[in-house]
Motif scaffolding. Structure first.
Motif, PDB file in Angstrom:
ATOM      1  N   PHE A 294      -5.157 -28.374  24.481  1.00  0.00           N
ATOM      2  CA  PHE A 294      -5.552 -28.631  25.861  1.00  0.00           C
ATOM      3  C   PHE A 294      -4.328 -28.712  26.769  1.00  0.00           C
ATOM      4  O   PHE A 294      -4.304 -28.110  27.849  1.00  0.00           O
ATOM      5  CB  PHE A 294      -6.349 -29.933  25.931  1.00  0.00           C
ATOM      6  CG  PHE A 294      -6.522 -30.469  27.321  1.00  0.00           C
ATOM      7  CD1 PHE A 294      -7.407 -29.867  28.207  1.00  0.00           C
ATOM      8  CD2 PHE A 294      -5.790 -31.567  27.749  1.00  0.00           C
ATOM      9  CE1 PHE A 294      -7.552 -30.349  29.504  1.00  0.00           C
ATOM     10  CE2 PHE A 294      -5.927 -32.052  29.035  1.00  0.00           C
ATOM     11  CZ  PHE A 294      -6.812 -31.446  29.912  1.00  0.00           C
ATOM     12  N   GLN A 295      -3.292 -29.416  26.332  1.00  0.00           N
ATOM     13  CA  GLN A 295      -2.085 -29.544  27.140  1.00  0.00           C
ATOM     14  C   GLN A 295      -1.414 -28.189  27.354  1.00  0.00           C
ATOM     15  O   GLN A 295      -0.956 -27.863  28.456  1.00  0.00           O
ATOM     16  CB  GLN A 295      -1.117 -30.530  26.467  1.00  0.00           C
ATOM     17  CG  GLN A 295      -1.629 -31.961  26.448  1.00  0.00           C
ATOM     18  CD  GLN A 295      -0.766 -32.878  25.588  1.00  0.00           C
ATOM     19  OE1 GLN A 295      -0.207 -32.445  24.568  1.00  0.00           O
ATOM     20  NE2 GLN A 295      -0.671 -34.141  25.989  1.00  0.00           N
ATOM     21  N   CYS A 298      -3.590 -26.068  29.737  1.00  0.00           N
ATOM     22  CA  CYS A 298      -3.522 -26.551  31.124  1.00  0.00           C
ATOM     23  C   CYS A 298      -2.311 -25.954  31.828  1.00  0.00           C
ATOM     24  O   CYS A 298      -2.378 -25.566  33.002  1.00  0.00           O
ATOM     25  CB  CYS A 298      -3.431 -28.085  31.143  1.00  0.00           C
ATOM     26  SG  CYS A 298      -5.031 -28.901  31.062  1.00  0.00           S
ATOM     27  N   HIS A 299      -1.208 -25.863  31.099  1.00  0.00           N
ATOM     28  CA  HIS A 299       0.000 -25.259  31.659  1.00  0.00           C
ATOM     29  C   HIS A 299      -0.167 -23.743  31.804  1.00  0.00           C
ATOM     30  O   HIS A 299       0.167 -23.159  32.831  1.00  0.00           O
ATOM     31  CB  HIS A 299       1.192 -25.582  30.767  1.00  0.00           C
ATOM     32  CG  HIS A 299       2.461 -24.906  31.183  1.00  0.00           C
ATOM     33  ND1 HIS A 299       3.202 -25.298  32.281  1.00  0.00           N
ATOM     34  CD2 HIS A 299       3.119 -23.833  30.664  1.00  0.00           C
ATOM     35  CE1 HIS A 299       4.247 -24.524  32.412  1.00  0.00           C
ATOM     36  NE2 HIS A 299       4.227 -23.625  31.441  1.00  0.00           N
ATOM     37  N   CYS A 302      -2.913 -22.785  34.492  1.00  0.00           N
ATOM     38  CA  CYS A 302      -2.795 -23.522  35.751  1.00  0.00           C
ATOM     39  C   CYS A 302      -3.027 -22.582  36.940  1.00  0.00           C
ATOM     40  O   CYS A 302      -2.448 -21.495  37.009  1.00  0.00           O
ATOM     41  CB  CYS A 302      -1.409 -24.168  35.854  1.00  0.00           C
ATOM     42  SG  CYS A 302      -1.146 -25.086  37.386  1.00  0.00           S
ATOM     43  N   SER A 306      -9.469 -25.288  36.301  1.00  0.00           N
ATOM     44  CA  SER A 306      -9.186 -26.708  36.496  1.00  0.00           C
ATOM     45  C   SER A 306      -9.035 -27.381  35.129  1.00  0.00           C
ATOM     46  O   SER A 306      -9.510 -26.855  34.115  1.00  0.00           O
ATOM     47  CB  SER A 306     -10.323 -27.366  37.274  1.00  0.00           C
ATOM     48  OG  SER A 306     -11.505 -27.395  36.484  1.00  0.00           O
ATOM     49  N   PRO A 307      -8.390 -28.542  35.072  1.00  0.00           N
ATOM     50  CA  PRO A 307      -8.253 -29.248  33.797  1.00  0.00           C
ATOM     51  C   PRO A 307      -9.586 -29.516  33.110  1.00  0.00           C
ATOM     52  O   PRO A 307      -9.688 -29.431  31.879  1.00  0.00           O
ATOM     53  CB  PRO A 307      -7.562 -30.557  34.192  1.00  0.00           C
ATOM     54  CG  PRO A 307      -6.772 -30.201  35.407  1.00  0.00           C
ATOM     55  CD  PRO A 307      -7.621 -29.207  36.150  1.00  0.00           C
ATOM     56  N   VAL A 310     -10.714 -26.276  31.453  1.00  0.00           N
ATOM     57  CA  VAL A 310      -9.919 -26.058  30.236  1.00  0.00           C
ATOM     58  C   VAL A 310     -10.407 -26.980  29.122  1.00  0.00           C
ATOM     59  O   VAL A 310     -10.566 -26.563  27.962  1.00  0.00           O
ATOM     60  CB  VAL A 310      -8.418 -26.296  30.510  1.00  0.00           C
ATOM     61  CG1 VAL A 310      -7.622 -26.214  29.199  1.00  0.00           C
ATOM     62  CG2 VAL A 310      -7.887 -25.293  31.520  1.00  0.00           C
TER      63      VAL A 310
END
Length: 416
Positions: A294-295, A298-299, A302, A306-307, A310
């Motif tokens: 997920f992290q 997100c990057h 981007c 949206s978070p 994701v």
């Protein structure tokens, strides 16, 4: 230095692997359930490429390839293959197993590709077999399942799809074992699987359907790479029908086609094949779990997602990744070309390539037998054992209770 492009690697690597497996296994050829879709068409093209490579090597004067081809193709009186399509006709069966849910597009694509490759092609309707299973189920339970588009539940819909897929697997193995007999040939045919690496990773396959086979040349190749390969093969292998195969949207064709509904793989999976390739690399190469994936995404995504979007995608992937892990334990042995193969610790395929004649080992056994017979000690020991048994006694085992020592080996009771 000559470096092959990815499309060439997909064409040549699995082709050589298939030929090596074919000659080592002493099989008479391959049988492929050919649906007219991208995956099975890719496998068919790889077998066609194999036949082309064999003919090229024969033309170059490779006597070993010539001898293997003559043996596998069961040529007689010094004859040998000179044309790839003629060779394919001898050692490659393709079978289109259609139902009422199959389209004319996939049927015609399968037929045209088979003609271009030269395979011995069958068009087999299996509706009567599906109907027989459903009638038996109805007699047993008093209920008959319906598709989702006809008002059925998700459970009914899935069950109706799976029975079609599994019937195809059973028929494929039946034909692989009996068609050589039908055509008065010796041996057996190996069934080829056509499940790609992304479907394995997601578990988007029916357990014991046509993904279950003897070997699978594309089991670790991604859908994205296969589509690029199809475009390449349409030109470079001269299988022009592959261009149409590549352009068609992926579909299993296991549900009825309606004017307002058509089954599509990416809709069924809830994710695209491009996303699956990303998930696969993050999971298998970078060892990402749900949080770290997920992290990372997100990057990576981007500005596009949206978070929360994701998060939904990552959760959806890991849900089905976990649910379908059991399917990985029965994956067909595959050619490995991707570093994110879904197979868990099953990369060593040498045991599938054992030489059944065991030339070195069997010669060694024969040599030891000759040495023992020449020495004569075995005869004396056997005579002594017989005498001891007559008196109700037994001779102590060589090696001080260590059991029988292998012939020609050192005494294990003596230190080195």
């Amino acid at each position: 230095i000559m470096y092959h492009c990815p499309e060439e690697e997909i064409a040549f690597g699995p082709s050589c692997w298939l030929w090596d497996y074919l000659r080592r296994s002493r099989a008479s050829g391959f049988l492929l359930p050919l649906s007219g879709g991208a995956d099975s068409s890719s496998v068919a093209a790889i077998v066609g490429c194999m036949c082309q490579l064999v003919i090229k090597d024969i033309d170059k004067g490779d006597e070993q390839v010539k001898a293997d081809a003559a043996r596998i193709g069961q040529y007689r009186d010094g004859e040998f293959p000179t044309d790839s399509r003629e060779l394919a006709k001898r050692l490659f069966y393709t079978v289109y197993m259609g139902t009422e849910n199959s389209s004319e597009d996939t049927r015609s694509r399968a037929k045209r590709l088979a003609e271009e490759i030269g395979s011995f092609h069958f068009d087999v309707p299996i509706d009567s077999v599906v109907s027989a299973f459903l009638s038996l189920f109805e007699r047993l339970t008093g209920k008959r399942p319906h598709y989702k588009v006809d008002g059925g539940s998700h459970t009914e819909n899935l069950g109706l799809q799976n029975i079609q897929a599994r019937i195809r697997m059973v028929l494929a193995f039946m034909m692989a074992s009996l068609m050589p007999w039908v055509h008065s040939k010796s041996g057996f045919y190996l069934v080829l699987g056509s499940s790609n690496v992304d479907e394995g990773l997601r578990g988007y396959l029916t357990k014991y359907d046509c993904s279950s086979a003897d070997i699978n040349p594309i089991g670790s190749v991604s859908k994205q790479d296969l589509r690029a390969f199809l475009r390449w093969a349409a030109v470079n292998l001269q299988y022009s029908s592959l261009a149409e195969v590549e352009a068609a949207p992926p579909t299993a064709e296991l549900e009825p086609i309606r004017t307002d509904y058509s089954q599509l793989d990416e809709v069924d999976m809830g994710m695209t094949y491009e996303e699956l390739s990303i998930y696969g690399r993050l999971r298998k190469i970078f060892r990402c779990g749900p949080v770290s994936m997920f992290q990372n995404l997100c990057h990576r995504w981007c500005g596009r997602l949206s978070p929360s979007e994701v998060a939904d995608k990552v959760k959806h992937f890991f849900k089905y990744y976990a649910i379908n892990r059991h399917k990985m334990t029965v994956l067909t042995p595959s050619y490995h070309a991707e570093s994110y193969s879904p197979e868990d610790n099953r990369f060593d395929l040498r045991q599938f390539l054992y030489n059944s004649t065991w030339p070195y080992q069997f010669r060694k056994i024969d040599q030891l037998v000759q040495d023992i017979d020449k020495d004569g000690k075995w005869v004396e020991d056997r005579r002594a054992d017989s005498q001891l048994r007559q008196h109700g006694a037994a001779r102590p085992a060589q090696g001080g209770g260590m059991g029988v020592v292998a012939a020609g080996s050192a005494n294990p009771s003596v230190g080195l």
